[in-house]
Design an enzyme around this catalytic site. Structure first.
Site, PDB file in Angstrom:
ATOM      1  N   ASP A 163       0.826  -1.212   0.000  1.00  0.00           N
ATOM      2  CA  ASP A 163       0.000   0.000   0.000  1.00  0.00           C
ATOM      3  C   ASP A 163       0.864   1.267   0.000  1.00  0.00           C
ATOM      4  O   ASP A 163       0.706   2.157   0.820  1.00  0.00           O
ATOM      5  CB  ASP A 163      -0.934  -0.016   1.213  1.00  0.00           C
ATOM      6  CG  ASP A 163      -1.998   1.077   1.133  1.00  0.00           C
ATOM      7  OD1 ASP A 163      -2.267   1.548   0.020  1.00  0.00           O
ATOM      8  OD2 ASP A 163      -2.532   1.454   2.192  1.00  0.00           O
ATOM      9  N   ASN A 420       6.396  -7.028   7.227  1.00  0.00           N
ATOM     10  CA  ASN A 420       5.282  -6.186   7.648  1.00  0.00           C
ATOM     11  C   ASN A 420       3.967  -6.812   7.222  1.00  0.00           C
ATOM     12  O   ASN A 420       3.733  -7.059   6.028  1.00  0.00           O
ATOM     13  CB  ASN A 420       5.382  -4.801   7.025  1.00  0.00           C
ATOM     14  CG  ASN A 420       4.191  -3.931   7.390  1.00  0.00           C
ATOM     15  OD1 ASN A 420       4.072  -3.457   8.509  1.00  0.00           O
ATOM     16  ND2 ASN A 420       3.269  -3.735   6.433  1.00  0.00           N
ATOM     17  N   GLU A 421       3.107  -7.075   8.202  1.00  0.00           N
ATOM     18  CA  GLU A 421       1.743  -7.557   8.003  1.00  0.00           C
ATOM     19  C   GLU A 421       1.653  -8.783   7.096  1.00  0.00           C
ATOM     20  O   GLU A 421       0.803  -8.859   6.202  1.00  0.00           O
ATOM     21  CB  GLU A 421       0.853  -6.433   7.456  1.00  0.00           C
ATOM     22  CG  GLU A 421       0.664  -5.285   8.434  1.00  0.00           C
ATOM     23  CD  GLU A 421      -0.423  -4.313   8.006  1.00  0.00           C
ATOM     24  OE1 GLU A 421      -0.871  -4.387   6.843  1.00  0.00           O
ATOM     25  OE2 GLU A 421      -0.827  -3.487   8.832  1.00  0.00           O
ATOM     26  N   TYR A 476      -5.964  -0.693  13.869  1.00  0.00           N
ATOM     27  CA  TYR A 476      -6.743   0.451  13.400  1.00  0.00           C
ATOM     28  C   TYR A 476      -8.164   0.416  13.967  1.00  0.00           C
ATOM     29  O   TYR A 476      -9.129   0.632  13.248  1.00  0.00           O
ATOM     30  CB  TYR A 476      -6.756   0.475  11.869  1.00  0.00           C
ATOM     31  CG  TYR A 476      -5.402   0.799  11.287  1.00  0.00           C
ATOM     32  CD1 TYR A 476      -5.001   2.115  11.101  1.00  0.00           C
ATOM     33  CD2 TYR A 476      -4.509  -0.209  10.952  1.00  0.00           C
ATOM     34  CE1 TYR A 476      -3.759   2.422  10.573  1.00  0.00           C
ATOM     35  CE2 TYR A 476      -3.261   0.084  10.431  1.00  0.00           C
ATOM     36  CZ  TYR A 476      -2.897   1.402  10.246  1.00  0.00           C
ATOM     37  OH  TYR A 476      -1.652   1.706   9.731  1.00  0.00           O
ATOM     38  N   GLU A 513       1.836   0.578  14.182  1.00  0.00           N
ATOM     39  CA  GLU A 513       0.936   1.374  13.337  1.00  0.00           C
ATOM     40  C   GLU A 513      -0.397   1.561  14.048  1.00  0.00           C
ATOM     41  O   GLU A 513      -0.929   0.620  14.650  1.00  0.00           O
ATOM     42  CB  GLU A 513       0.674   0.720  11.973  1.00  0.00           C
ATOM     43  CG  GLU A 513       1.839   0.737  11.015  1.00  0.00           C
ATOM     44  CD  GLU A 513       1.462   0.208   9.630  1.00  0.00           C
ATOM     45  OE1 GLU A 513       0.257   0.280   9.276  1.00  0.00           O
ATOM     46  OE2 GLU A 513       2.358  -0.272   8.917  1.00  0.00           O
ATOM     47  N   TRP A 558       1.110   5.746  12.507  1.00  0.00           N
ATOM     48  CA  TRP A 558       1.086   5.628  11.053  1.00  0.00           C
ATOM     49  C   TRP A 558       0.324   6.821  10.497  1.00  0.00           C
ATOM     50  O   TRP A 558      -0.842   6.964  10.767  1.00  0.00           O
ATOM     51  CB  TRP A 558       0.403   4.330  10.622  1.00  0.00           C
ATOM     52  CG  TRP A 558       0.595   4.068   9.166  1.00  0.00           C
ATOM     53  CD1 TRP A 558      -0.334   4.204   8.157  1.00  0.00           C
ATOM     54  CD2 TRP A 558       1.784   3.612   8.526  1.00  0.00           C
ATOM     55  NE1 TRP A 558       0.200   3.876   6.953  1.00  0.00           N
ATOM     56  CE2 TRP A 558       1.508   3.507   7.144  1.00  0.00           C
ATOM     57  CE3 TRP A 558       3.075   3.304   8.980  1.00  0.00           C
ATOM     58  CZ2 TRP A 558       2.470   3.092   6.216  1.00  0.00           C
ATOM     59  CZ3 TRP A 558       4.010   2.886   8.068  1.00  0.00           C
ATOM     60  CH2 TRP A 558       3.693   2.791   6.706  1.00  0.00           C
ATOM     61  N   LYS A 577      -2.936   9.455   6.360  1.00  0.00           N
ATOM     62  CA  LYS A 577      -2.854   9.252   7.816  1.00  0.00           C
ATOM     63  C   LYS A 577      -1.718  10.038   8.461  1.00  0.00           C
ATOM     64  O   LYS A 577      -1.475   9.893   9.660  1.00  0.00           O
ATOM     65  CB  LYS A 577      -2.707   7.767   8.133  1.00  0.00           C
ATOM     66  CG  LYS A 577      -3.923   6.916   7.755  1.00  0.00           C
ATOM     67  CD  LYS A 577      -3.775   5.492   8.238  1.00  0.00           C
ATOM     68  CE  LYS A 577      -4.969   4.647   7.838  1.00  0.00           C
ATOM     69  NZ  LYS A 577      -5.048   4.436   6.390  1.00  0.00           N
TER      70      LYS A 577
END
Length: 613
Positions: A163, A420-421, A476, A513, A558, A577
């Site tokens: 992203d 990451n993720e 989030y 994040e 983030w 963000k």
């Protein structure tokens, strides 16, 4: 790989500037022999910079495949009987390099430096035609991965699974280097500290690799504050002590140089290289992250190398501006999301005492996220023979080893993040990540290792966190989930934190994040998503959760600044963000964070008392 350095035995010449440039529309330029003569083009391209935002041509911006860069390189007359190399800071994502008509190297991996030997192709006093073919295509064997779609009209479309915008180009500086044929090629420095009545003593251990003829090694350790030697030694491997050592300290810095001299039997200097380092210790113990034996609380951001016009291209002034804003806001740390940053960026962190979570380019290893939030075309299994497979894992291992090899001597780097993720809730994910976690530990036994967990793999589903030292969470609540409902978001967030604490006792938690997209200048008297007012309320809610648990040892918002992403209905001109806009203007949340983080005084190791509001 050692960074380029001007010393009495080495010369470094920059090759930045305007290069001849041509788009390889059919991706057949190498087969057609474009590298064998001067490029047939009137176009030029700046180095370093991304290609995509420079040209007023959408076809150039969206091209999937190869770009040709070319320039003539002058070889100085005085470089006789020396090794001559060309060094690239990074080329995203693949590079093929030619000297004249001859291919001299290929490199896959868009964020790491690499070299090519020009010695056999260089004539003293003459020129070498240097051609670099840059290829932006990603497939499932790449880190980060991607796939190419062929549209109905025959156009190629790069579908990438991360992203942030898939910028391409020669992103960091290019150098022409002259060095002795017998030279220092690598050094590993480790440090430890012992306490005594007269102050701390630093223990410095080195392991040096040299190429060429056998040579003796002498060592001098120099304090950068005074330029005075504080210890000496000898041998390719050895150790020395520094009495009353100046510890590398978060928020302060504190560097030494290990000056390495290769000498012949008569003591004549052959090569000299200086590697900076800091004396400090890092440890994870009892729900805490200890630097020099003292608890450290991370404040700061996940960031991006992303600026208007230059994209991911390195610019010293941009780095300095971002670092000054980090200081202004009171941040003490950052994560290099989601790829290694430039060596100049990392040097600054070493000098200024900025703590770094250093991350590989392993982002997008979760096809469930890519097919959902990021708008992918389909959602196959993440790990499998036709998706992320053994070749992917091998490239991922190589990226881990490259990152550690480049940054192993940096005192600012306290934690390796190997992904990451990624998908982490399946048996296949454990099979994929277990050997990679071990590879990171084998490459560097001195630092903790972690990965960043995605919200789809909470404590009761994740299957790999036990392989790592620290829990890093991207969450989030109140944005992607419970959107706008901060009361419910807070309850859900607290429940998950308590779940992690119960299932993984002893592991500290860093929120790497958390954020809410915000349009600068948009306000409301209500807690309305996308407004600056909601962004502040959202972060106040997160702060309450962070302050409620001693197991939480860090918060990295983030993102530092708005950044460009792929085009689509999920993002409008990028991700919003940021605490700062893309051109670095502060949003209201920046002042909230400045007030909070300065009160925490985390750079001085202060662990604050939990607050109730």
């Amino acid at each position: 790989m050692l960074a380029p350095q001007l010393t009495p035995t080495r010369t470094v010449l920059p090759l930045d500037g305007m290069w001849r440039f041509r788009v390889d529309w059919n991706n057949d330029g190498i087969d057609a022999g474009w590298q064998n003569s001067r490029l047939d083009t009137r176009h030029e391209m700046a180095v370093p910079a991304s290609v995509n935002d420079v040209f007023a041509d959408e076809a150039v911006r969206n091209h999937v495949g190869c770009y040709f860069y070319q320039r003539d390189v002058q070889i100085p007359m005085e470089w006789g009987d020396r090794q001559i190399v060309v060094r690239f800071g990074s080329v995203t994502h693949h590079a093929v390099v030619f000297a004249g008509d001859t291919e001299i190297t290929r490199f896959k991996g868009g964020y790491m430096p690499f070299e090519a030997d020009l010695t056999a192709h260089a004539t003293l006093g003459g020129t070498v035609r240097l051609t670099v073919v840059v290829d932006n295509r990603l497939d499932y064997t790449c880190i980060p991965p991607g796939r190419i779609n062929i549209l109905g009209d025959g156009r190629r479309e790069q579908e990438y699974l991360h992203d942030f915008y898939n910028y391409s180009g020669i992103h960091r500086s290019v150098h022409l280097i002259s060095r002795p044929r017998t030279h220092v090629s690598d050094v590993t420095i480790t440090t430890d500290v012992t306490a005594g009545d007269a102050g701390a003593t630093g223990i410095v251990t080195w392991d040096i690799t040299a190429e060429g003829e056998p040579a003796e090694v002498t060592i001098t350790i120099i304090d950068q504050r005074t330029d005075e030697p504080v210890a000496t030694g000898s041998g390719h491997a050895g150790s020395a002590t520094i009495t009353d050592v100046n510890l590398w300290t978060p928020g302060v810095g504190g560097l030494y140089d290990l000056e390495i001299r290769l000498v012949d039997q008569d003591g004549t200097l052959i090569d000299l290289y200086r590697q900076h380092f800091g004396v400090r210790t890092v440890e994870v113990a009892h729900n805490q992250f200890l630097i020099n034996g003292r608890p450290f609380y991370f404040t700061g951001f996940g960031m991006h190398e992303d600026h208007e016009t230059v994209g991911k291209g390195h610019v010293d002034a941009h780095v300095l501006q971002d670092m000054e804003l980090l200081s202004w806001i009171g941040a003490n740390s950052l994560r290099t999301s989601h790829y290694p940053y430039s060596e100049q960026w990392m040097d600054y962190c070493d000098r200024q005492g900025i703590v770094v979570i250093d991350e590989t380019p392993a982002v997008g290893l979760n096809l469930g996220v890519a097919g959902g939030i990021l708008g992918g075309t389909e959602v196959p299994a993440t790990f499998g023979p036709d998706t992320l497979n053994d070749q992917t894992q091998a490239q991922h291992k190589l990226e881990i080893e490259r990152l550690i090899a480049r940054d192993k001597n940096r005192p600012s780097v306290v934690l390796w993040s190997i992904a990451n993720e990624p998908e982490s809730q399946t048996d296949a994910s454990r099979e994929y990540f277990a050997p990679l976690a071990q590879a990171a530990r084998d490459a560097d036994p001195t630092r903790p290792v972690g990965f960043v967990n995605v919200m789809l793999a909470p404590y009761d589903r994740d299957k790999i966190t036990d392989l790592f030292d620290v829990i890093m969470l991207n969450r989030y609540y109140g944005w992607y989930f419970q959107t706008g409902d901060l009361a419910n978001a807070e309850r859900e967030m607290r429940a998950e934190v308590e779940g992690w604490i119960t299932t993984h006792p002893g592991k500290p938690i860093i929120f790497t994040e958390f954020g809410a997209d915000t349009v600068a200048g948009l306000h409301s008297i209500y807690h309305q998503p996308w407004t600056e007012d909601f962004q502040v309320a959202y972060h106040r809610m997160n702060s309450r959760v962070f302050d409620a648990y001693d197991e939480i040892i860090g918060e990295q918002m983030w993102n530092f600044a708005d950044f460009q992403t792929k085009v689509g209905i999920v993002r409008v001109d990028g991700n919003k963000k940021g605490a700062f806009t893309r051109d670095r203007r502060p949003k209201a949340v920046a002042r909230y964070l400045r007030d909070r983080w300065r009160k925490l005084d985390a750079a001085a190791y202060g662990r604050r008392e939990p607050k109730q509001n």
